[in-house]
Design an enzyme around this catalytic site. Structure first.
Site, PDB file in Angstrom:
ATOM      1  CE1 TYR A  33      -6.856 -29.660  11.113  1.00 16.92           C
ATOM      2  CE2 TYR A  33      -7.831 -28.875   9.067  1.00 16.92           C
ATOM      3  CZ  TYR A  33      -7.386 -28.639  10.360  1.00 16.92           C
ATOM      4  OH  TYR A  33      -7.476 -27.376  10.884  1.00 16.92           O
ATOM      5  NE  ARG A  52     -13.987 -30.868  14.282  1.00 19.71           N
ATOM      6  CZ  ARG A  52     -13.247 -30.044  15.006  1.00 19.71           C
ATOM      7  NH1 ARG A  52     -13.711 -28.842  15.341  1.00 19.71           N
ATOM      8  NH2 ARG A  52     -12.043 -30.411  15.424  1.00 19.71           N
ATOM      9  NE  ARG A 100      -3.046 -29.453 -10.623  1.00 21.10           N
ATOM     10  CZ  ARG A 100      -3.825 -28.529 -11.186  1.00 21.10           C
ATOM     11  NH1 ARG A 100      -4.211 -28.669 -12.444  1.00 21.10           N
ATOM     12  NH2 ARG A 100      -4.221 -27.470 -10.490  1.00 21.10           N
ATOM     13  CE  LYS A 146      -9.939 -29.838  12.639  1.00 19.00           C
ATOM     14  NZ  LYS A 146      -9.839 -28.410  13.018  1.00 19.00           N
ATOM     15  CD  GLU A 178     -13.868 -20.389  12.822  1.00 20.18           C
ATOM     16  OE1 GLU A 178     -14.139 -21.274  13.641  1.00 20.18           O
ATOM     17  OE2 GLU A 178     -13.996 -20.548  11.582  1.00 20.18           O
ATOM     18  CG  LEU A 203     -14.206 -26.320  12.605  1.00 19.54           C
ATOM     19  CD1 LEU A 203     -14.458 -27.074  11.311  1.00 19.54           C
ATOM     20  CD2 LEU A 203     -12.763 -26.516  13.065  1.00 19.54           C
TER      21      LEU A 203
END
Length: 297
Positions: A33, A52, A100, A146, A178, A203
């Site tokens: 995301y 990114r 799945r 991310k 962070e 990140l």
């Protein structure tokens, strides 16, 4: 007016924006995301966020379903369609939908969804500061990606909130890595801005990078290195950065008040520089008929 969502090539009302239950992002957190801030109808740091996003999907082997330039146009169109004055554009790319199975076919078609959220970015917290809890960093070893796998951060933020803190900083081997959704900074007593250097442990924050560039251009002193909990609590100032919080002063870390308990002068200076830079772009729509989602512009 229903909020418009971008989903796999179409703009649809949010009630019609549906993904299959076999989406691998839902089943395995197999996705990436990205979040880009909007301040006064302007996308902020969009080039950094796009770099990114491209890096993150590449790191886990997902092909971005549309070209980068088209992603930017999608964000702009969502801001226009939803008359977003202040808030964020959220984007998510998952590996796709299939029965799945831990194994996946290399030719799966990725799912790409993007939407806006009406949210105050420039808030009173920028003037008063916030408190951050300290919790062990129990996340996986590729924090530079991310990923939509955010359970550790969700639990940490919830626990911090129950204890009366505004946010949380993560700790590993005595060092602050962070924030749960932000980059952590301190200012030493001799006026140096300290931020942990990018690695797989954190990140690569887009707002962090923008602030570091602006600080360097302004002639401020910078150190990219790890810092301990004790060094953070002994700092003269502290702050965090993220797309949805810009430069937010931290006035308490754990039970320790930072400085005099008020946002410090260097933090306030960086705030002003960053917000001034963010306002230099052209607004994406005129204000004559603009209505932010749920509130007048």
């Amino acid at each position: 007016m229903q909020r418009q969502i971008y989903l796999n090539g179409s703009y649809v009302p949010e009630a019609q924006a549906l993904l299959p239950i076999f989406d691998r992002g839902f089943l395995f957190a197999d996705g990436i995301y990205e979040v880009c801030a909007v301040i006064d109808r302007r996308l902020v740091d969009v080039d950094l966020h796009m770099k990114r996003l491209v890096r993150s999907v590449g790191e886990i082997g997902i092909a971005l379903p549309v070209a980068s330039a088209e992603v930017v146009e999608i964000m702009k169109e969502l801001v226009r369609r939803n008359r977003l004055v202040e808030g964020v554009v959220y984007m998510q790319v998952t590996r796709g939908s299939a029965e799945r199975d831990f194994h996946y076919a290399d030719d799966l078609k990725p799912n790409f969804v993007a939407f806006t959220q009406d949210r105050k970015i420039v808030t009173p917290k920028l003037s008063t500061g916030i408190s951050v809890d300290l919790q062990p960093d129990i996340r996986w070893q590729r924090r530079d990606i991310k990923s939509v796998m955010l359970l550790a951060q969700v639990l940490a933020k919830h626990e911090a909130g129950k204890k009366g803190f505004n946010d949380v900083w993560m700790v590993e081997d005595g060092f602050i890595t962070e924030g749960a959704s932000s980059s952590a900074f301190i200012v030493t007593k001799d006026g140096r801005i300290v931020s942990r250097a990018n690695s797989q442990a954190i990140l690569p924050g887009c707002t962090r990078l923008a602030v570091l560039r602006l600080a360097e251009e302004t002639g401020l002193l910078l150190d990219e290195r790890p810092f301990t909990v004790e060094q953070a609590q002994d700092a003269s100032e502290a702050f965090l950065t993220s797309a949805s919080s810009t430069v937010t002063p931290v006035v308490r870390i754990g039970e320790c008040v930072i400085g005099d308990g008020k946002p410090g002068p260097l933090t306030r200076r960086l705030q002003a520089i960053y917000l001034d830079q963010a306002m230099k772009g052209e607004p994406l729509f005129a204000l004559d008929d603009a209505v932010s989602l749920g509130a007048s512009a």
